[in-house]
Scaffold this motif. Structure first.
Motif, PDB file in Angstrom:
ATOM      1  N   SER A  89      -1.079  13.854  12.806  1.00  0.00           N
ATOM      2  CA  SER A  89      -1.973  12.774  13.222  1.00  0.00           C
ATOM      3  C   SER A  89      -2.389  11.921  12.018  1.00  0.00           C
ATOM      4  CB  SER A  89      -3.200  13.364  13.909  1.00  0.00           C
ATOM      5  OG  SER A  89      -4.138  12.372  14.183  1.00  0.00           O
ATOM      6  N   HIS A  90      -2.699  12.584  10.915  1.00  0.00           N
ATOM      7  CA  HIS A  90      -3.104  11.869   9.710  1.00  0.00           C
ATOM      8  C   HIS A  90      -1.965  10.996   9.185  1.00  0.00           C
ATOM      9  CE1 HIS A  90      -4.544  11.699   5.379  1.00  0.00           C
ATOM     10  NE2 HIS A  90      -5.465  11.079   6.081  1.00  0.00           N
ATOM     11  N   VAL A  91      -0.753  11.529   9.159  1.00  0.00           N
ATOM     12  CA  VAL A  91       0.412  10.762   8.689  1.00  0.00           C
ATOM     13  C   VAL A  91       0.680   9.583   9.625  1.00  0.00           C
ATOM     14  CG1 VAL A  91       2.917  10.833   8.317  1.00  0.00           C
ATOM     15  CG2 VAL A  91       1.460  12.668   7.438  1.00  0.00           C
ATOM     16  N   ASP A  92       0.622   9.820  10.930  1.00  0.00           N
ATOM     17  CA  ASP A  92       0.831   8.729  11.892  1.00  0.00           C
ATOM     18  C   ASP A  92      -0.164   7.594  11.661  1.00  0.00           C
ATOM     19  OD1 ASP A  92       2.932  10.041  13.101  1.00  0.00           O
ATOM     20  OD2 ASP A  92       1.744  10.773  14.797  1.00  0.00           O
ATOM     21  N   THR A  93      -1.428   7.944  11.444  1.00  0.00           N
ATOM     22  CA  THR A  93      -2.454   6.928  11.195  1.00  0.00           C
ATOM     23  C   THR A  93      -2.165   6.158   9.911  1.00  0.00           C
ATOM     24  OG1 THR A  93      -4.109   8.248  12.352  1.00  0.00           O
ATOM     25  CG2 THR A  93      -4.931   6.562  10.831  1.00  0.00           C
ATOM     26  N   LEU A  94      -1.803   6.866   8.855  1.00  0.00           N
ATOM     27  CA  LEU A  94      -1.500   6.204   7.577  1.00  0.00           C
ATOM     28  C   LEU A  94      -0.325   5.241   7.710  1.00  0.00           C
ATOM     29  CD1 LEU A  94      -1.891   9.216   5.134  1.00  0.00           C
ATOM     30  CD2 LEU A  94      -3.291   7.153   5.163  1.00  0.00           C
ATOM     31  N   VAL A  95       0.722   5.661   8.389  1.00  0.00           N
ATOM     32  CA  VAL A  95       1.917   4.827   8.529  1.00  0.00           C
ATOM     33  C   VAL A  95       1.618   3.628   9.428  1.00  0.00           C
ATOM     34  CG1 VAL A  95       4.286   4.771   9.403  1.00  0.00           C
ATOM     35  CG2 VAL A  95       3.508   6.695   8.000  1.00  0.00           C
ATOM     36  N   ARG A  96       0.876   3.836  10.509  1.00  0.00           N
ATOM     37  CA  ARG A  96       0.505   2.710  11.380  1.00  0.00           C
ATOM     38  C   ARG A  96      -0.299   1.669  10.618  1.00  0.00           C
ATOM     39  NH1 ARG A  96      -0.240   6.360  15.485  1.00  0.00           N
ATOM     40  NH2 ARG A  96      -2.435   6.547  14.989  1.00  0.00           N
ATOM     41  N   ASN A  97      -1.166   2.110   9.717  1.00  0.00           N
ATOM     42  CA  ASN A  97      -1.987   1.191   8.933  1.00  0.00           C
ATOM     43  C   ASN A  97      -1.180   0.417   7.904  1.00  0.00           C
ATOM     44  OD1 ASN A  97      -4.302   1.801  10.364  1.00  0.00           O
ATOM     45  ND2 ASN A  97      -4.950   3.379   8.913  1.00  0.00           N
ATOM     46  N   LEU A  98       0.021   0.845   7.636  1.00  0.00           N
ATOM     47  CA  LEU A  98       0.909   0.116   6.718  1.00  0.00           C
ATOM     48  C   LEU A  98       1.450  -1.155   7.363  1.00  0.00           C
ATOM     49  CD1 LEU A  98       3.239   2.591   4.836  1.00  0.00           C
ATOM     50  CD2 LEU A  98       1.804   0.837   3.837  1.00  0.00           C
ATOM     51  N   ARG A 154       0.806  -1.230   0.000  1.00  0.00           N
ATOM     52  CA  ARG A 154       0.000   0.000   0.000  1.00  0.00           C
ATOM     53  C   ARG A 154       0.836   1.277   0.000  1.00  0.00           C
ATOM     54  NH1 ARG A 154      -5.044  -0.129   3.524  1.00  0.00           N
ATOM     55  NH2 ARG A 154      -3.906   1.624   4.343  1.00  0.00           N
ATOM     56  N   VAL A 155       2.111   1.172  -0.283  1.00  0.00           N
ATOM     57  CA  VAL A 155       2.993   2.338  -0.203  1.00  0.00           C
ATOM     58  C   VAL A 155       2.550   3.454  -1.140  1.00  0.00           C
ATOM     59  CG1 VAL A 155       5.336   3.154  -0.672  1.00  0.00           C
ATOM     60  CG2 VAL A 155       4.990   1.079   0.648  1.00  0.00           C
ATOM     61  N   LYS A 156       2.203   3.141  -2.378  1.00  0.00           N
ATOM     62  CA  LYS A 156       1.804   4.165  -3.351  1.00  0.00           C
ATOM     63  C   LYS A 156       0.579   4.936  -2.857  1.00  0.00           C
ATOM     64  CE  LYS A 156       0.842   4.787  -8.263  1.00  0.00           C
ATOM     65  NZ  LYS A 156       0.734   4.117  -9.556  1.00  0.00           N
ATOM     66  N   LEU A 157      -0.414   4.217  -2.342  1.00  0.00           N
ATOM     67  CA  LEU A 157      -1.615   4.858  -1.820  1.00  0.00           C
ATOM     68  C   LEU A 157      -1.293   5.744  -0.621  1.00  0.00           C
ATOM     69  CD1 LEU A 157      -4.721   5.176  -1.756  1.00  0.00           C
ATOM     70  CD2 LEU A 157      -4.769   3.142  -0.297  1.00  0.00           C
ATOM     71  N   VAL A 158      -0.482   5.244   0.295  1.00  0.00           N
ATOM     72  CA  VAL A 158      -0.123   6.017   1.489  1.00  0.00           C
ATOM     73  C   VAL A 158       0.629   7.284   1.103  1.00  0.00           C
ATOM     74  CG1 VAL A 158       1.306   6.006   3.566  1.00  0.00           C
ATOM     75  CG2 VAL A 158      -0.208   4.082   3.089  1.00  0.00           C
ATOM     76  N   LEU A 159       1.590   7.182   0.177  1.00  0.00           N
ATOM     77  CA  LEU A 159       2.332   8.371  -0.257  1.00  0.00           C
ATOM     78  C   LEU A 159       1.396   9.401  -0.883  1.00  0.00           C
ATOM     79  CD1 LEU A 159       5.622   6.883  -1.687  1.00  0.00           C
ATOM     80  CD2 LEU A 159       5.425   8.519   0.174  1.00  0.00           C
ATOM     81  N   SER A 160       0.459   8.940  -1.677  1.00  0.00           N
ATOM     82  CA  SER A 160      -0.500   9.844  -2.302  1.00  0.00           C
ATOM     83  C   SER A 160      -1.342  10.550  -1.241  1.00  0.00           C
ATOM     84  CB  SER A 160      -1.395   9.055  -3.255  1.00  0.00           C
ATOM     85  OG  SER A 160      -2.399   9.879  -3.763  1.00  0.00           O
ATOM     86  N   ARG A 161      -1.772   9.822  -0.238  1.00  0.00           N
ATOM     87  CA  ARG A 161      -2.590  10.430   0.830  1.00  0.00           C
ATOM     88  C   ARG A 161      -1.773  11.392   1.690  1.00  0.00           C
ATOM     89  NH1 ARG A 161      -6.552   5.402   2.456  1.00  0.00           N
ATOM     90  NH2 ARG A 161      -7.820   5.562   0.579  1.00  0.00           N
ATOM     91  N   ILE A 162      -0.506  11.058   1.931  1.00  0.00           N
ATOM     92  CA  ILE A 162       0.361  11.979   2.680  1.00  0.00           C
ATOM     93  C   ILE A 162       0.538  13.263   1.883  1.00  0.00           C
ATOM     94  CG2 ILE A 162       2.725  12.383   3.479  1.00  0.00           C
ATOM     95  CD1 ILE A 162       2.814   9.400   4.277  1.00  0.00           C
ATOM     96  N   GLN A 163       0.769  13.125   0.597  1.00  0.00           N
ATOM     97  CA  GLN A 163       0.938  14.291  -0.261  1.00  0.00           C
ATOM     98  C   GLN A 163      -0.317  15.168  -0.236  1.00  0.00           C
ATOM     99  OE1 GLN A 163       1.398  13.340  -4.403  1.00  0.00           O
ATOM    100  NE2 GLN A 163       2.492  15.238  -4.825  1.00  0.00           N
ATOM    101  N   THR A 164      -1.484  14.577  -0.332  1.00  0.00           N
ATOM    102  CA  THR A 164      -2.747  15.321  -0.288  1.00  0.00           C
ATOM    103  C   THR A 164      -2.903  16.031   1.052  1.00  0.00           C
ATOM    104  OG1 THR A 164      -3.786  13.792  -1.821  1.00  0.00           O
ATOM    105  CG2 THR A 164      -5.262  15.106  -0.447  1.00  0.00           C
ATOM    106  N   SER A 165      -2.581  15.338   2.122  1.00  0.00           N
ATOM    107  CA  SER A 165      -2.670  15.914   3.468  1.00  0.00           C
ATOM    108  C   SER A 165      -1.716  17.103   3.621  1.00  0.00           C
ATOM    109  CB  SER A 165      -2.308  14.845   4.488  1.00  0.00           C
ATOM    110  OG  SER A 165      -3.259  14.734   5.470  1.00  0.00           O
TER     111      SER A 165
END
Length: 109
Positions: free
Chosen positions: A99-108, A65-76
């Protein structure tokens, strides 16, 4: 710190190659795993405005899910930067963004 600077140089080189059509690029700016060591792999996405988002993960970690997470971090990050009081020369200091980045990375994991 040296590893990050070396990887950013390499990422700039890869992005330049992508923009000139020498490497297959789907237009998303996703560079994939662009730098790897025995300890970490680095993934990146580069926006059309040259905003670079780098994600470092332990070598051998699950990357599905790295591509999706990077895209969401970029949007955030873009949303956090839309604050009219933000000084663009300083690091982004936003509890909501962090907080949003922490959640995304934890979900990885």
């Amino acid at each position: 710190e040296g590893l990050l600077f070396d990887s950013l140089d390499y990422m700039n080189m890869m992005d330049s190659v992508n923009k000139h059509g020498d490497v297959t690029n789907d237009g998303s700016g996703y560079l994939g795993c662009f730098y790897s060591t025995d300890e970490v792999d680095m993934f990146a996405v580069v926006s059309r405005t040259d905003l670079k988002v780098v994600l470092m993960m332990p070598t051998g970690a699950l990357y599905a899910r790295v591509k999706l997470v990077l895209s969401r971090i970029q949007t955030s990050l873009v949303e956090a930067m839309m604050n009219p009081f933000l000084d663009l020369e300083l690091p982004v200091r936003s509890g909501r963004f962090e907080s949003h980045v922490d959640t995304l990375v934890r979900n990885l994991e």
